[in-house]
Motif scaffolding. Structure first.
Motif, PDB file in Angstrom:
ATOM      1  N   PHE A  54      64.712  42.112  24.727  1.00 49.49           N
ATOM      2  CA  PHE A  54      63.551  41.947  23.797  1.00 49.49           C
ATOM      3  C   PHE A  54      62.524  40.762  24.307  1.00 49.49           C
ATOM      4  O   PHE A  54      61.357  40.830  23.998  1.00 49.49           O
ATOM      5  CB  PHE A  54      64.142  41.462  22.607  1.00 49.49           C
ATOM      6  CG  PHE A  54      65.057  42.624  21.657  1.00 49.49           C
ATOM      7  CD1 PHE A  54      65.049  43.783  21.869  1.00 49.49           C
ATOM      8  CD2 PHE A  54      66.110  42.067  20.641  1.00 49.49           C
ATOM      9  CE1 PHE A  54      65.613  44.772  21.204  1.00 49.49           C
ATOM     10  CE2 PHE A  54      66.631  43.261  20.020  1.00 49.49           C
ATOM     11  CZ  PHE A  54      66.655  44.328  20.276  1.00 49.49           C
ATOM     12  N   HIS A  55      63.105  39.770  24.847  1.00 49.60           N
ATOM     13  CA  HIS A  55      62.295  38.741  25.257  1.00 49.60           C
ATOM     14  C   HIS A  55      61.599  39.317  26.544  1.00 49.60           C
ATOM     15  O   HIS A  55      60.259  38.764  26.350  1.00 49.60           O
ATOM     16  CB  HIS A  55      63.453  37.627  25.940  1.00 49.60           C
ATOM     17  CG  HIS A  55      62.722  36.546  26.715  1.00 49.60           C
ATOM     18  ND1 HIS A  55      62.142  35.534  26.042  1.00 49.60           N
ATOM     19  CD2 HIS A  55      62.670  36.668  27.796  1.00 49.60           C
ATOM     20  CE1 HIS A  55      61.661  34.693  26.906  1.00 49.60           C
ATOM     21  NE2 HIS A  55      62.163  35.315  28.203  1.00 49.60           N
ATOM     22  N   LYS A  56      62.142  40.048  27.394  1.00 52.66           N
ATOM     23  CA  LYS A  56      61.505  40.354  28.535  1.00 52.66           C
ATOM     24  C   LYS A  56      60.257  41.385  27.920  1.00 52.66           C
ATOM     25  O   LYS A  56      59.227  41.359  28.475  1.00 52.66           O
ATOM     26  CB  LYS A  56      62.189  41.140  29.488  1.00 52.66           C
ATOM     27  CG  LYS A  56      63.230  40.192  30.275  1.00 52.66           C
ATOM     28  CD  LYS A  56      64.033  40.995  31.288  1.00 52.66           C
ATOM     29  CE  LYS A  56      64.885  40.035  32.031  1.00 52.66           C
ATOM     30  NZ  LYS A  56      65.826  40.717  33.169  1.00 52.66           N
ATOM     31  N   LEU A  57      60.506  42.147  27.026  1.00 51.79           N
ATOM     32  CA  LEU A  57      59.344  43.114  26.378  1.00 51.79           C
ATOM     33  C   LEU A  57      58.439  42.230  25.714  1.00 51.79           C
ATOM     34  O   LEU A  57      57.086  42.530  25.928  1.00 51.79           O
ATOM     35  CB  LEU A  57      60.103  44.105  25.564  1.00 51.79           C
ATOM     36  CG  LEU A  57      59.177  45.102  24.759  1.00 51.79           C
ATOM     37  CD1 LEU A  57      58.356  45.989  25.949  1.00 51.79           C
ATOM     38  CD2 LEU A  57      59.735  45.903  23.684  1.00 51.79           C
ATOM     39  N   THR A  58      58.627  41.262  25.056  1.00 54.66           N
ATOM     40  CA  THR A  58      57.679  40.272  24.591  1.00 54.66           C
ATOM     41  C   THR A  58      56.752  39.726  25.796  1.00 54.66           C
ATOM     42  O   THR A  58      55.397  39.813  25.522  1.00 54.66           O
ATOM     43  CB  THR A  58      58.345  39.006  23.877  1.00 54.66           C
ATOM     44  OG1 THR A  58      59.097  39.710  22.835  1.00 54.66           O
ATOM     45  CG2 THR A  58      57.383  38.000  23.173  1.00 54.66           C
ATOM     46  N   LEU A  59      57.319  39.090  26.769  1.00 54.95           N
ATOM     47  CA  LEU A  59      56.463  38.815  27.780  1.00 54.95           C
ATOM     48  C   LEU A  59      55.575  39.745  28.283  1.00 54.95           C
ATOM     49  O   LEU A  59      54.442  39.467  28.797  1.00 54.95           O
ATOM     50  CB  LEU A  59      57.614  37.996  28.934  1.00 54.95           C
ATOM     51  CG  LEU A  59      58.246  36.568  28.524  1.00 54.95           C
ATOM     52  CD1 LEU A  59      58.920  36.284  29.505  1.00 54.95           C
ATOM     53  CD2 LEU A  59      57.362  35.725  27.576  1.00 54.95           C
ATOM     54  N   GLU A  60      56.300  41.037  28.550  1.00 60.64           N
ATOM     55  CA  GLU A  60      55.458  42.087  29.168  1.00 60.64           C
ATOM     56  C   GLU A  60      54.157  42.538  28.353  1.00 60.64           C
ATOM     57  O   GLU A  60      53.100  42.603  29.019  1.00 60.64           O
ATOM     58  CB  GLU A  60      56.324  43.502  29.540  1.00 60.64           C
ATOM     59  CG  GLU A  60      55.650  44.478  29.930  1.00 60.64           C
ATOM     60  CD  GLU A  60      56.539  45.697  30.031  1.00 60.64           C
ATOM     61  OE1 GLU A  60      56.091  46.878  30.073  1.00 60.64           O
ATOM     62  OE2 GLU A  60      57.869  45.349  29.998  1.00 60.64           O
ATOM     63  N   LEU A  61      54.577  42.545  26.952  1.00 62.43           N
ATOM     64  CA  LEU A  61      53.306  42.756  26.360  1.00 62.43           C
ATOM     65  C   LEU A  61      52.307  41.563  26.194  1.00 62.43           C
ATOM     66  O   LEU A  61      51.090  41.981  26.112  1.00 62.43           O
ATOM     67  CB  LEU A  61      53.672  42.941  24.785  1.00 62.43           C
ATOM     68  CG  LEU A  61      54.705  44.325  24.500  1.00 62.43           C
ATOM     69  CD1 LEU A  61      55.307  44.275  23.123  1.00 62.43           C
ATOM     70  CD2 LEU A  61      53.923  45.475  24.807  1.00 62.43           C
ATOM     71  N   MET A  62      52.845  40.410  26.175  1.00 64.19           N
ATOM     72  CA  MET A  62      51.836  39.222  26.246  1.00 64.19           C
ATOM     73  C   MET A  62      50.982  39.091  27.216  1.00 64.19           C
ATOM     74  O   MET A  62      49.837  39.026  27.350  1.00 64.19           O
ATOM     75  CB  MET A  62      52.559  37.920  26.164  1.00 64.19           C
ATOM     76  CG  MET A  62      53.367  37.584  24.704  1.00 64.19           C
ATOM     77  SD  MET A  62      54.284  36.375  24.709  1.00 64.19           S
ATOM     78  CE  MET A  62      53.262  34.898  25.413  1.00 64.19           C
ATOM     79  N   SER A  63      51.659  39.666  28.485  1.00 56.19           N
ATOM     80  CA  SER A  63      50.969  39.455  29.891  1.00 56.19           C
ATOM     81  C   SER A  63      49.760  40.505  30.003  1.00 56.19           C
ATOM     82  O   SER A  63      48.959  40.474  30.871  1.00 56.19           O
ATOM     83  CB  SER A  63      52.066  39.771  30.922  1.00 56.19           C
ATOM     84  OG  SER A  63      52.376  41.113  30.913  1.00 56.19           O
ATOM     85  N   LYS A  64      49.965  41.609  29.086  1.00 56.01           N
ATOM     86  CA  LYS A  64      48.798  42.531  29.166  1.00 56.01           C
ATOM     87  C   LYS A  64      47.410  42.213  28.718  1.00 56.01           C
ATOM     88  O   LYS A  64      46.547  42.796  28.775  1.00 56.01           O
ATOM     89  CB  LYS A  64      49.126  43.803  28.326  1.00 56.01           C
ATOM     90  CG  LYS A  64      50.290  44.611  29.045  1.00 56.01           C
ATOM     91  CD  LYS A  64      50.882  45.604  28.280  1.00 56.01           C
ATOM     92  CE  LYS A  64      52.046  46.571  29.158  1.00 56.01           C
ATOM     93  NZ  LYS A  64      52.415  47.938  28.230  1.00 56.01           N
ATOM     94  N   SER A  65      47.360  40.853  27.902  1.00 56.84           N
ATOM     95  CA  SER A  65      46.330  40.423  27.435  1.00 56.84           C
ATOM     96  C   SER A  65      45.515  39.919  28.406  1.00 56.84           C
ATOM     97  O   SER A  65      46.038  39.088  29.278  1.00 56.84           O
ATOM     98  CB  SER A  65      46.724  39.455  26.315  1.00 56.84           C
ATOM     99  OG  SER A  65      45.465  38.659  26.031  1.00 56.84           O
ATOM    100  N   THR A  66      44.190  40.300  28.782  1.00 56.15           N
ATOM    101  CA  THR A  66      43.509  39.554  29.840  1.00 56.15           C
ATOM    102  C   THR A  66      43.132  38.268  29.840  1.00 56.15           C
ATOM    103  O   THR A  66      42.777  37.641  30.831  1.00 56.15           O
ATOM    104  CB  THR A  66      42.085  40.530  29.766  1.00 56.15           C
ATOM    105  OG1 THR A  66      41.456  40.346  28.431  1.00 56.15           O
ATOM    106  CG2 THR A  66      42.088  42.073  29.855  1.00 56.15           C
TER     107      THR A  66
END
Length: 217
Positions: free
Chosen positions: A63-75
Motif C-alpha cells: 500500500f505504501h509503495k503504491l502511494t509513493l508511485e501515485l504521488m510520483s506521477k504528479s509533475t
C-alpha cells in the motif's frame, strides 16, 4: 504435488492472500494448503515469501509503495514542501486503505491483541520513516548536528505515531465517505507543523477540540 496453473509474482500472491482472508475470515493455515488452493508450486512461493506471516507484513508495504508511485506521477511533486508531501501522502494512502477497507479491518481492528496488530506494521514502519527522512531533507534548520539528529529522530517517530493515531481514527470512522478522517488529517498535520515551527497554538487547540468532540480514545 500442486500443479502450476498460473504465473505468480509477489503482487499476485498478496492478492490471493487478501482474497483468502476475506473469504474465510482467517489466515491460511499453512503455505502448503495456500499453494494447493491457488494452484501454485510451493517451491516458487518461497521465491517471494518465506511464510504466510511474511505476506501479511508485506501488505501494508505494498500500500505504501503504491502511494509513493501515485504521488510520483504528479509533475510538480518535487516542488512540494515537506508539509505538502506529507498531506499528499496521507490523502493518497488512506484512499488506498479505503479501497481495501475490508482487509484492513480484518487485519487490524478484528485482532484482539493490539501488539499483534502493531507487529503486522513493523516493516511498513521502516518504509514510512524512510519516506519521512527523504521528504524532510532541509526542513529542520539547526546548526548543531547532534541536536538536528535528535530532532530528526523525534520528527520521524512523531510522524509514525501520528499515522497510527490517524489509522485508528479511520478504522472507527463511520462518517459518509470518511469525511471526518479527511478533516482529522487536515487538522492534525496543521497542528503538528505549527508545533514544530513554534507558531501560535490556535490550530493545536482547534485540533484538540476536534479530538474531544469525536471522543478519540
Amino acid at each position: 504435488m500442486a500443479t502450476k496453473i498460473k504465473e505468480i509474482s509477489a503482487a499476485s500472491i498478496t492478492e490471493m492472500y487478501i482474497h483468502y482472508c476475506l473469504e474465510h475470515n482467517e489466515n491460511p493455515k499453512s503455505v502448503y494448503l495456500f499453494c494447493k488452493r491457488n494452484g501454485i508450486v510451493e517451491k516458487e512461493f518461497y521465491t517471494y515469501f518465506s511464510s504466510i506471516e511474511a505476506i501479511e507484513k508485506s501488505v501494508f508495504i505494498s500500500f505504501h509503495k503504491l502511494t509513493l508511485e501515485l504521488m510520483s506521477k504528479s509533475t510538480d511533486y518535487d516542488l512540494l514542501s515537506f508539509r505538502e508531501k506529507l498531506l499528499t501522502y496521507y490523502y493518497t494512502f488512506f484512499e488506498i486503505l479505503t479501497a481495501n477497507r475490508s482487509y484492513v479491518v480484518f487485519a487490524l481492528k478484528n485482532d484482539k491483541s493490539r501488539l499483534n496488530g502493531l507487529m503486522k506494521l513493523k516493516e511498513f514502519r521502516s518504509y514510512f520513516k524512510s519516506f519521512i527522512t527523504a521528504s524532510s531533507q532541509g526542513y529542520l534548520k539547526v546548526k548543531s548536528e547532534r541536536i538536528q539528529k535528535l530532532q530528526q529522530d523525534g520528527l520521524e517517530e512523531g510522524a509514525w505515531v501520528q499515522l497510527l493515531v490517524t489509522l485508528k481514527f479511520w478504522l472507527d470512522d463511520e462518517s459518509v465517505g470518511f469525511e471526518k478522517t479527511d478533516l482529522f488529517i487536515e487538522k492534525s498535520i496543521r497542528a503538528t507543523f505549527d508545533l514544530i515551527d513554534i507558531t501560535p497554538l490556535e490550530s493545536v487547540l482547534d485540533f484538540g477540540k476536534f479530538l474531544i468532540k469525536e471522543k478519540l480514545r
